[in-house]
Design an enzyme around this catalytic site. Structure first.
Site, PDB file in Angstrom:
ATOM      1  N   ASP A  84      -3.398  11.206  -8.543  1.00  0.00           N
ATOM      2  CA  ASP A  84      -2.709   9.583  -9.090  1.00  0.00           C
ATOM      3  C   ASP A  84      -5.149   9.842  -9.412  1.00  0.00           C
ATOM      4  O   ASP A  84      -5.809   9.547  -9.036  1.00  0.00           O
ATOM      5  CB  ASP A  84      -2.442   9.680  -7.983  1.00  0.00           C
ATOM      6  CG  ASP A  84      -2.371   7.821  -8.886  1.00  0.00           C
ATOM      7  OD1 ASP A  84      -1.646   7.247 -10.264  1.00  0.00           O
ATOM      8  OD2 ASP A  84      -2.805   6.439  -8.413  1.00  0.00           O
ATOM      9  N   ASP A 108      -1.112   6.646  -3.929  1.00  0.00           N
ATOM     10  CA  ASP A 108      -1.159   5.708  -3.071  1.00  0.00           C
ATOM     11  C   ASP A 108      -0.017   4.351  -3.034  1.00  0.00           C
ATOM     12  O   ASP A 108       0.235   3.833  -2.474  1.00  0.00           O
ATOM     13  CB  ASP A 108      -2.298   4.749  -3.597  1.00  0.00           C
ATOM     14  CG  ASP A 108      -3.020   4.045  -4.589  1.00  0.00           C
ATOM     15  OD1 ASP A 108      -2.501   4.995  -5.466  1.00  0.00           O
ATOM     16  OD2 ASP A 108      -3.017   3.425  -4.837  1.00  0.00           O
ATOM     17  N   ASP A 117       4.142   6.764  -6.778  1.00  0.00           N
ATOM     18  CA  ASP A 117       3.717   8.287  -6.604  1.00  0.00           C
ATOM     19  C   ASP A 117       4.829   9.106  -5.628  1.00  0.00           C
ATOM     20  O   ASP A 117       4.397  10.019  -5.720  1.00  0.00           O
ATOM     21  CB  ASP A 117       2.193   8.089  -6.218  1.00  0.00           C
ATOM     22  CG  ASP A 117       0.819   7.854  -6.890  1.00  0.00           C
ATOM     23  OD1 ASP A 117       2.139   8.029  -8.070  1.00  0.00           O
ATOM     24  OD2 ASP A 117      -0.028   6.722  -6.288  1.00  0.00           O
TER      25      ASP A 117
END
Length: 643
Positions: A341, A539, A543
């Site tokens: 990410d 995080d 996600d």
């Protein structure tokens, strides 16, 4: 006088109870080791008396069998009774009993001694492996000093609520996750993040339950209840890691039952068939059957995996990397691609001012001071970034007049007798625009930066460029991952220009931008089809679905959301991306050691069986070869504690 007698009587009666409790705890902790040593001493004593013809020889052997074999006999009988399965413990005891039955008391006692010694060593390995992470339970705070209505009171941490204020004095453990509201101190966060150097904490900084306060007193506002604290989450992760068994171990345990039955079946045949088929004497036939029962038992094979796996998990936990089980360590070793990410993972998740461009007669420092003063009353992340950058210049900021925040656009305020606007391009008017501004805006946006316009009564006074900057360790971590032959991918919901700018700086191979959470999941599935095993690092709440879809989900421990932490298989407690290559190398090394152990243990078993059928292997040598290999594979696994 009578009261004093009563007190004395009570004092005297408590001490034996305390000593008895201490002895009981010591026996529980070291019972197997004490039994193994006792068995060895009794065996040696019986061997010394063997030629004397006294009854004490037999008594000592029987005691050695009972003391050394009790724990393993109990385990074997429980397994047989509850699971209707034979295991290696019963095989060893049958072998020892068979050796005694044909007159080889010493060999049987040696077998039990070495078997109990290897069991004690394996038990030590398990305890040593989990000690580093299980010790967290011992440092969990029980009480907190609540500050309410100007009064201090000691309360249990379970009674704390979000929004409560607590006082933490120098040298005390912080009892709850929170934000510092008063005070400055250094906090040792080693129990949470693995950082060995204390971190300076001041007002507005976050602190974690279980960490150790340094020299200053702190007043902390509680931000999570005790069961939701990061510390409690770590303990739950530890418990999961200790209880979950990797697939290789599951296979070995299933194999053990079938193998044990096969060994006993072959042993029964060997007790009769060679006498008639090969012309062996009954004594030789029974002897060879007992040797086979000893050497064919899969002790070393059974001990090949878990000591190594738990040693590796313990090693990584000390460095701030928590696995939720050995299966994830196995999977991590085979990773071919890693999807990152962007915001909060590859980047710090905090916007920073990267460019200041003045378009009027202000210096860059003056323009930044004006913007910082106006934004000093703003709570927007970009506003805070501007204020922090301006404060760093050292000039005290002033307060603006009549500040108005226009949601989604920017702020407008009266400052230094002028009307100022700070915000998006659509928020400012056409005055002061020219070709240079258009080219500048385009260039900054191509670099993945967000452009903030500053306007006064005369027109556009200048622009600021804001960017979420790359984590300091990200570039080096990605370079190390590439050396391991791993493809690096970025999955982000951010716009493509921003994503590609960060990707180019970090060294990412592939970029997938402007993704919704479900599209991240589809991207991970596509990557798994192309590469096989894929890890995902994130995080945020968005996600979590992708983390669950990946072969190994990795969450950022400090910045990570609850959803990400719960879903992930691996947690980076100090958000250090540099620990990922280390964890992968540890996973690969663990796999290599497990393969070494399995090949070695199977090779020893095969060699000893063939030697037995060639009638060139004595029972003592069989015992030493078989049990020695068990001790060696355990010691080989222990190497991972220091990797």
């Amino acid at each position: 006088m009578g009261e004093m007698k009563t007190t004395c009587t009570q004092t005297v009666s408590v001490k034996p109870d305390l000593k008895q409790a201490e002895w009981k705890q010591a026996l529980q902790r070291h019972g197997e080791s004490i039994a193994a040593i006792g068995c060895g001493v009794l065996t040696f004593g019986a061997w010394l008396l063997q030629g004397s013809g006294t009854a004490w020889t037999l008594v000592l052997y029987v005691l050695a069998y009972c003391i050394g074999g009790y724990v393993k006999a109990k385990e074997g009988i429980v397994t047989l009774y509850k699971e209707r399965e034979l295991d290696v413990n019963l095989l060893m005891l049958l072998a020892a009993g068979g050796a005694a039955g044909i007159g080889y008391w010493f060999e049987g006692a040696i077998l039990i001694f070495i078997f109990s010694l290897s069991g004690a060593l394996e038990n030590y390995t398990m305890k040593r492996s989990s000690k580093d992470i299980a010790s967290l339970m011992d440092i969990k705070p029980e009480t907190a000093l609540l500050y309410k209505g100007g009064k201090e009171s000691q309360v249990k941490i379970e009674e704390l609520n979000i929004g409560d204020f607590i006082i933490v004095k120098p040298g005390e453990r912080i009892p709850a996750d929170g934000i510092v509201r008063e005070g400055v101190s250094s906090v040792n966060q080693a129990s949470i993040t693995g950082e060995s150097i204390p971190v300076e904490k001041e007002v507005e900084d976050s602190v974690f339950a279980g960490t150790l306060n340094g020299e200053g007193a702190l007043i902390i506002e509680v931000t999570s209840e005790s069961e939701s604290s990061l510390f409690s989450k770590i303990i739950r992760l530890v418990q999961e890691a200790q209880s979950e068994m990797p697939p290789t171990q599951q296979f070995i345990e299933r194999f053990e039952g079938t193998y044990a039955k096969t060994v006993i079946g072959i042993t029964v045949l060997l007790m009769t068939v060679p006498h008639y088929a090969l012309g062996w004497t009954w004594s030789e036939t029974l002897y060879r059957a007992m040797v086979f029962l000893v050497v064919a038992s899969p002790c070393a094979l059974v001990a090949s995996i878990m000591p190594a796996m738990l040693s590796a998990i313990s090693n990584s936990a000390r460095k701030g990397v928590l696995f939720k089980g050995g299966a994830h360590l196995e999977n991590l070793a085979g990773i071919r691609a890693i999807a990152f990410d962007k915001t909060g993972t590859l980047t710090a998740g905090r916007p920073e001012i990267t460019d200041v461009v003045s378009l009027q007669d202000y210096s860059e420092e003056q323009l930044l001071w004006i913007a910082g003063s106006i934004e000093s009353l703003s709570e927007h992340p970009i506003g805070r970034a501007i204020t922090e950058k301006a404060e760093a210049c050292g000039r005290p900021l002033l307060r603006p007049k009549q500040l108005t925040a226009v949601t989604g656009f920017g702020v407008m305020a009266e400052f230094e007798n002028e009307t100022w606007k700070i915000g998006k391009e659509a928020f400012v008017d056409e005055r002061g625009r020219h070709e240079m501004l258009a080219e500048l805006t385009k260039r900054l946006e191509m670099e993945g930066k967000t452009v903030i316009f500053i306007q006064n009564d005369r027109g556009i006074a200048g622009v600021l460029a804001v960017q979420d900057t790359l984590r300091p360790e990200a570039k080096a971590a990605i370079a190390q991952l590439k050396k391991l032959g791993i493809t690096i991918v970025m999955l982000t919901g951010d716009k493509r220009s921003t994503a590609e700018a960060i990707a180019n700086e970090a060294g990412v191979d592939e970029v997938y931008a402007e993704l919704l959470p479900q599209e991240k999941v589809e991207s991970v599935k596509a990557l798994r089809e192309r590469y096989g095993k894929v890890a995902m690092i994130g995080d945020g709440v968005n996600d979590a679905p992708a983390l669950a879809t990946a072969s190994v989900g990795i969450a950022m421990g400090n910045a990570g959301s609850d959803a990400a932490l719960e879903t992930a298989d691996l947690v980076l407690m100090n958000d250090d991306l540099g620990k990922i290559p280390t964890a992968i190398r540890l996973g690969k090394k663990t796999g290599q050691i497990i393969k070494q152990n399995i090949v070695f243990s199977l090779g020893v078993i095969l060699l000893l069986i063939l030697s037995n059928f060639a009638q060139s292997l004595s029972l003592p040598l069989g015992v030493i070869g078989h049990e020695g290999s068990t001790i060696l594979v355990i010691l080989n696994g222990l190497r991972l504690l220091k990797s």
